[in-house]
Design a protein around this motif. Structure first.
Motif, PDB file in Angstrom:
ATOM      1  N   VAL A 111      12.162  39.050  41.702  1.00  0.00           N
ATOM      2  CA  VAL A 111      11.862  38.715  40.315  1.00  0.00           C
ATOM      3  C   VAL A 111      13.016  39.295  39.515  1.00  0.00           C
ATOM      4  CG1 VAL A 111      10.203  38.877  38.436  1.00  0.00           C
ATOM      5  CG2 VAL A 111       9.410  38.947  40.819  1.00  0.00           C
ATOM      6  N   GLY A 112      13.910  38.404  39.036  1.00  0.00           N
ATOM      7  CA  GLY A 112      15.141  38.858  38.401  1.00  0.00           C
ATOM      8  C   GLY A 112      16.175  39.232  39.452  1.00  0.00           C
ATOM      9  N   CYS A 113      17.215  39.915  39.028  1.00  0.00           N
ATOM     10  CA  CYS A 113      18.271  40.313  39.962  1.00  0.00           C
ATOM     11  C   CYS A 113      19.085  41.425  39.318  1.00  0.00           C
ATOM     12  CB  CYS A 113      19.176  39.120  40.275  1.00  0.00           C
ATOM     13  SG  CYS A 113      20.492  39.531  41.448  1.00  0.00           S
ATOM     14  N   ALA A 114      19.489  42.378  40.147  1.00  0.00           N
ATOM     15  CA  ALA A 114      20.228  43.530  39.601  1.00  0.00           C
ATOM     16  C   ALA A 114      21.728  43.282  39.541  1.00  0.00           C
ATOM     17  CB  ALA A 114      19.952  44.756  40.472  1.00  0.00           C
ATOM     18  N   LEU A 115      22.198  42.160  40.120  1.00  0.00           N
ATOM     19  CA  LEU A 115      23.646  42.063  40.336  1.00  0.00           C
ATOM     20  C   LEU A 115      24.435  41.500  39.158  1.00  0.00           C
ATOM     21  CD1 LEU A 115      23.901  41.319  44.131  1.00  0.00           C
ATOM     22  CD2 LEU A 115      23.767  43.460  42.909  1.00  0.00           C
ATOM     23  N   ALA A 116      23.742  40.913  38.194  1.00  0.00           N
ATOM     24  CA  ALA A 116      24.354  40.589  36.896  1.00  0.00           C
ATOM     25  C   ALA A 116      25.602  39.714  36.955  1.00  0.00           C
ATOM     26  CB  ALA A 116      24.656  41.887  36.130  1.00  0.00           C
ATOM     27  N   CYS A 117      25.633  38.726  37.832  1.00  0.00           N
ATOM     28  CA  CYS A 117      26.744  37.761  37.806  1.00  0.00           C
ATOM     29  C   CYS A 117      26.711  37.076  36.438  1.00  0.00           C
ATOM     30  CB  CYS A 117      26.601  36.721  38.912  1.00  0.00           C
ATOM     31  SG  CYS A 117      26.508  37.457  40.559  1.00  0.00           S
ATOM     32  N   THR A 118      27.866  36.953  35.814  1.00  0.00           N
ATOM     33  CA  THR A 118      27.868  36.550  34.400  1.00  0.00           C
ATOM     34  C   THR A 118      27.581  35.058  34.199  1.00  0.00           C
ATOM     35  OG1 THR A 118      30.245  36.258  34.516  1.00  0.00           O
ATOM     36  CG2 THR A 118      29.447  38.374  33.676  1.00  0.00           C
ATOM     37  N   PHE A 119      27.657  34.255  35.283  1.00  0.00           N
ATOM     38  CA  PHE A 119      27.421  32.815  35.144  1.00  0.00           C
ATOM     39  C   PHE A 119      26.005  32.418  35.566  1.00  0.00           C
ATOM     40  CE2 PHE A 119      29.672  33.844  39.083  1.00  0.00           C
ATOM     41  CZ  PHE A 119      28.774  33.401  40.036  1.00  0.00           C
ATOM     42  N   CYS A 120      25.112  33.415  35.695  1.00  0.00           N
ATOM     43  CA  CYS A 120      23.788  33.144  36.264  1.00  0.00           C
ATOM     44  C   CYS A 120      22.683  33.626  35.314  1.00  0.00           C
ATOM     45  CB  CYS A 120      23.688  33.867  37.605  1.00  0.00           C
ATOM     46  SG  CYS A 120      22.033  33.920  38.274  1.00  0.00           S
ATOM     47  N   VAL A 218      31.477  32.519  45.897  1.00  0.00           N
ATOM     48  CA  VAL A 218      32.832  33.073  45.856  1.00  0.00           C
ATOM     49  C   VAL A 218      33.136  33.668  44.472  1.00  0.00           C
ATOM     50  CG1 VAL A 218      35.286  32.571  46.203  1.00  0.00           C
ATOM     51  CG2 VAL A 218      33.560  31.315  47.518  1.00  0.00           C
ATOM     52  N   GLY A 219      32.809  32.942  43.428  1.00  0.00           N
ATOM     53  CA  GLY A 219      33.164  33.379  42.069  1.00  0.00           C
ATOM     54  C   GLY A 219      34.624  33.103  41.780  1.00  0.00           C
ATOM     55  N   SER A 220      35.490  33.814  42.476  1.00  0.00           N
ATOM     56  CA  SER A 220      36.925  33.559  42.403  1.00  0.00           C
ATOM     57  C   SER A 220      37.570  34.202  43.614  1.00  0.00           C
ATOM     58  CB  SER A 220      37.518  34.154  41.129  1.00  0.00           C
ATOM     59  OG  SER A 220      38.936  34.107  41.199  1.00  0.00           O
ATOM     60  N   ALA A 221      38.663  33.581  44.080  1.00  0.00           N
ATOM     61  CA  ALA A 221      39.403  34.174  45.192  1.00  0.00           C
ATOM     62  C   ALA A 221      40.423  35.185  44.683  1.00  0.00           C
ATOM     63  CB  ALA A 221      40.084  33.084  46.010  1.00  0.00           C
ATOM     64  N   LEU A 222      40.529  35.330  43.381  1.00  0.00           N
ATOM     65  CA  LEU A 222      41.418  36.334  42.791  1.00  0.00           C
ATOM     66  C   LEU A 222      40.565  37.538  42.391  1.00  0.00           C
ATOM     67  CD1 LEU A 222      43.635  34.000  40.567  1.00  0.00           C
ATOM     68  CD2 LEU A 222      44.236  35.052  42.752  1.00  0.00           C
ATOM     69  N   GLU A 223      40.934  38.698  42.902  1.00  0.00           N
ATOM     70  CA  GLU A 223      40.034  39.849  42.751  1.00  0.00           C
ATOM     71  C   GLU A 223      39.691  40.189  41.307  1.00  0.00           C
ATOM     72  OE1 GLU A 223      41.629  43.030  45.108  1.00  0.00           O
ATOM     73  OE2 GLU A 223      41.280  41.926  46.974  1.00  0.00           O
ATOM     74  N   GLN A 224      40.708  40.114  40.453  1.00  0.00           N
ATOM     75  CA  GLN A 224      40.453  40.491  39.054  1.00  0.00           C
ATOM     76  C   GLN A 224      39.470  39.539  38.397  1.00  0.00           C
ATOM     77  OE1 GLN A 224      44.016  40.902  36.781  1.00  0.00           O
ATOM     78  NE2 GLN A 224      43.745  43.126  36.673  1.00  0.00           N
ATOM     79  N   LEU A 229      33.640  38.236  36.792  1.00  0.00           N
ATOM     80  CA  LEU A 229      32.477  37.335  36.895  1.00  0.00           C
ATOM     81  C   LEU A 229      31.318  37.989  37.639  1.00  0.00           C
ATOM     82  CD1 LEU A 229      34.339  34.067  38.005  1.00  0.00           C
ATOM     83  CD2 LEU A 229      33.492  34.628  35.716  1.00  0.00           C
ATOM     84  N   MET A 230      31.662  38.799  38.641  1.00  0.00           N
ATOM     85  CA  MET A 230      30.645  39.355  39.538  1.00  0.00           C
ATOM     86  C   MET A 230      30.891  40.851  39.696  1.00  0.00           C
ATOM     87  SD  MET A 230      30.895  36.277  42.356  1.00  0.00           S
ATOM     88  CE  MET A 230      29.350  36.607  43.199  1.00  0.00           C
ATOM     89  N   PRO A 231      30.121  41.666  38.989  1.00  0.00           N
ATOM     90  CA  PRO A 231      30.322  43.122  39.062  1.00  0.00           C
ATOM     91  C   PRO A 231      30.301  43.663  40.495  1.00  0.00           C
ATOM     92  CG  PRO A 231      28.714  42.556  37.358  1.00  0.00           C
ATOM     93  CD  PRO A 231      29.047  41.276  38.062  1.00  0.00           C
ATOM     94  N   ILE A 232      29.650  42.942  41.402  1.00  0.00           N
ATOM     95  CA  ILE A 232      29.555  43.399  42.794  1.00  0.00           C
ATOM     96  C   ILE A 232      30.932  43.553  43.436  1.00  0.00           C
ATOM     97  CG2 ILE A 232      29.306  41.051  43.769  1.00  0.00           C
ATOM     98  CD1 ILE A 232      27.360  44.063  44.988  1.00  0.00           C
ATOM     99  N   GLU A 233      31.935  42.806  42.912  1.00  0.00           N
ATOM    100  CA  GLU A 233      33.297  42.896  43.460  1.00  0.00           C
ATOM    101  C   GLU A 233      33.821  44.336  43.425  1.00  0.00           C
ATOM    102  OE1 GLU A 233      35.553  41.062  45.015  1.00  0.00           O
ATOM    103  OE2 GLU A 233      37.353  42.259  44.611  1.00  0.00           O
ATOM    104  N   ARG A 234      33.368  45.101  42.419  1.00  0.00           N
ATOM    105  CA  ARG A 234      33.874  46.482  42.315  1.00  0.00           C
ATOM    106  C   ARG A 234      33.305  47.347  43.436  1.00  0.00           C
ATOM    107  NH1 ARG A 234      32.377  45.722  36.804  1.00  0.00           N
ATOM    108  NH2 ARG A 234      34.031  44.443  35.920  1.00  0.00           N
ATOM    109  N   ALA A 235      32.067  47.106  43.808  1.00  0.00           N
ATOM    110  CA  ALA A 235      31.461  47.898  44.894  1.00  0.00           C
ATOM    111  C   ALA A 235      31.888  47.363  46.259  1.00  0.00           C
ATOM    112  CB  ALA A 235      29.941  47.866  44.768  1.00  0.00           C
ATOM    113  N   HIS A 236      31.975  46.032  46.367  1.00  0.00           N
ATOM    114  CA  HIS A 236      32.308  45.411  47.654  1.00  0.00           C
ATOM    115  C   HIS A 236      33.397  44.371  47.442  1.00  0.00           C
ATOM    116  CE1 HIS A 236      28.984  47.463  49.446  1.00  0.00           C
ATOM    117  NE2 HIS A 236      28.141  46.937  48.579  1.00  0.00           N
ATOM    118  N   PRO A 237      34.657  44.797  47.515  1.00  0.00           N
ATOM    119  CA  PRO A 237      35.749  43.865  47.261  1.00  0.00           C
ATOM    120  C   PRO A 237      35.840  42.753  48.317  1.00  0.00           C
ATOM    121  CG  PRO A 237      36.578  46.075  47.783  1.00  0.00           C
ATOM    122  CD  PRO A 237      35.096  46.164  47.750  1.00  0.00           C
TER     123      PRO A 237
END
Ligand code: SF4
Length: 349
Positions: A111-120, A218-224, A229-237
């Motif tokens: 119910v909801g999601c903690a990962l906060a992808c900005t396009f979702c 994917v969000g983007s293949a460019l890390e930045q 877009l996806m805060p999870i990239e910072r925890a799991h690049p």
């Protein structure tokens, strides 16, 4: 009082162990539950009366309420809004497949999601709670109950609300029930689990549900850009996610599906297409499996929406760049956008 288990969350083997009954009896009782939503009043042919009594003593049959159904006027998608007994609300979508009479169900795992992808849209809600295995199974039973005859649920995709790998134990148990011949009899290979990229969960999925397909947003293949877009990239690049997907591919012998949501002016430029092609090649070269890339059109997530859908010209140019680099991409049709049933739009209020 002894705790009882929701019958919808049990395989016949689970029920047999829990109730201390024979597997054959458990199979018939589980099958009866999935047809009728309850245990029979009197023992059906071939089931011992004592087995029914024991099963009744150790199980209960909670139900979801269908709060609303919204059928798209644009296509045959139907969005279901459910309420659990505690009032938690979540959604599922009935998706027609190409072959007539076959459907897939896109289910929620949280119910909801903690990962906060900005396009979702779900990412805007924060996480309220995990769904229980029975709440996942019941979404499919509820959709199945209303299919036009002779329709059947052919596949299930964990791409509704929530990050399924953040609720892995429940997803695995639900998937086991789904693929039980005496329960919902959905081929384990027709179950797809879509993640934003949790490496530990990806590895565990390969071990626990090796038949299931893996999808990755994917969000983007460019890390930045991905990090924006996806805060999870910072925890799991990216590189960590790719390594886990590589292990998944080696163990399951399956190629992952990469879903790329196209956002105008954000991740749809030629440089992004080239980066995506390079990433796909790097994955194939390192792990021996080509990812199946699908491009997903962005659907509005409501007030204050920060993004726009890429234009058809941009999308086609993006595909051309991929194709020139030797990467074939399909365009995933995401329907039901008029009833907010499309990818990224689920957000029960
Ligand atoms: S895209 Fe998936 S992981 Fe990201 S916020 Fe939405 S539901 Fe959560």
């Amino acid at each position: 009082m002894t705790e009882t288990a929701p019958l919808a969350a049990l395989t016949p083997a689970d029920l047999a162990t829990l109730a201390g009954i024979e597997l054959g009896d458990a199979r018939k009782l589980v099958s009866s539950y999935h047809r009728t939503g309850g245990l029979p009043r009197i023992a059906p042919a071939g089931v011992r009366r004592v087995a029914l009594e024991r099963a009744r003593a150790v199980t209960h049959t909670p139900a979801l309420t269908v709060e609303s159904r919204a059928a798209s006027a644009l296509d045959p998608f139907v969005k279901y809004a459910f309420a659990a007994p505690d009032g938690a609300r979540f959604e599922a979508v009935r998706i027609p497949l190409e072959r007539a009479g076959r459907y897939s169900v896109c289910v929620s795992s949280q119910v909801g999601c903690a990962l906060a992808c900005t396009f979702c849209a779900t990412g805007r809600m924060g996480l309220a709670r995990n769904l229980e295995p029975w709440e996942i199974v019941e979404q499919i039973r509820a959709v199945r109950a209303e299919l036009p005859a002779p329709g059947r649920v052919h596949g299930v995709v964990f791409q509704g609300m929530g990050e399924p790998l953040a609720n892995l134990a429940a997803v695995v148990q639900a998937a086991r029930v789904l693929s039980e011949p005496s329960a919902l009899a959905i081929d384990g290979r027709a179950v797809t689990v879509c993640t934003s990229g949790l490496p530990t969960g990806i590895r565990a999925l390969a071990r626990e549900l090796p038949a299931a397909r893996l999808g990755w947003s994917v969000g983007s293949a460019l890390e930045q850009t991905r990090a924006s877009l996806m805060p999870i990239e910072r925890a799991h690049p990216l590189r960590e996610v790719l390594a886990a997907m590589g292990e998944h591919a080696a163990l399951t012998r399956q190629s992952p599906m990469w879903a790329y949501t196209m956002l105008a002016g954000v991740n749809d430029g030629d440089d992004h297409a080239l980066a995506l092609a390079r990433l796909a090649h790097a994955f194939a070269d390192t792990y021996g499996r080509r990812p199946r890339v699908s491009l997903v059109a962005y659907n509005s997530i409501g007030p204050g929406d920060p993004y726009d859908r890429s234009s058809p010209e941009r999308e086609s140019r993006f595909r051309d760049v991929l194709s020139a680099e030797g990467v074939a991409a399909i365009r995933r049709y995401s329907g039901g956008s008029d009833v907010a049933a499309a990818c990224g739009q689920l957000a029960a209020g």
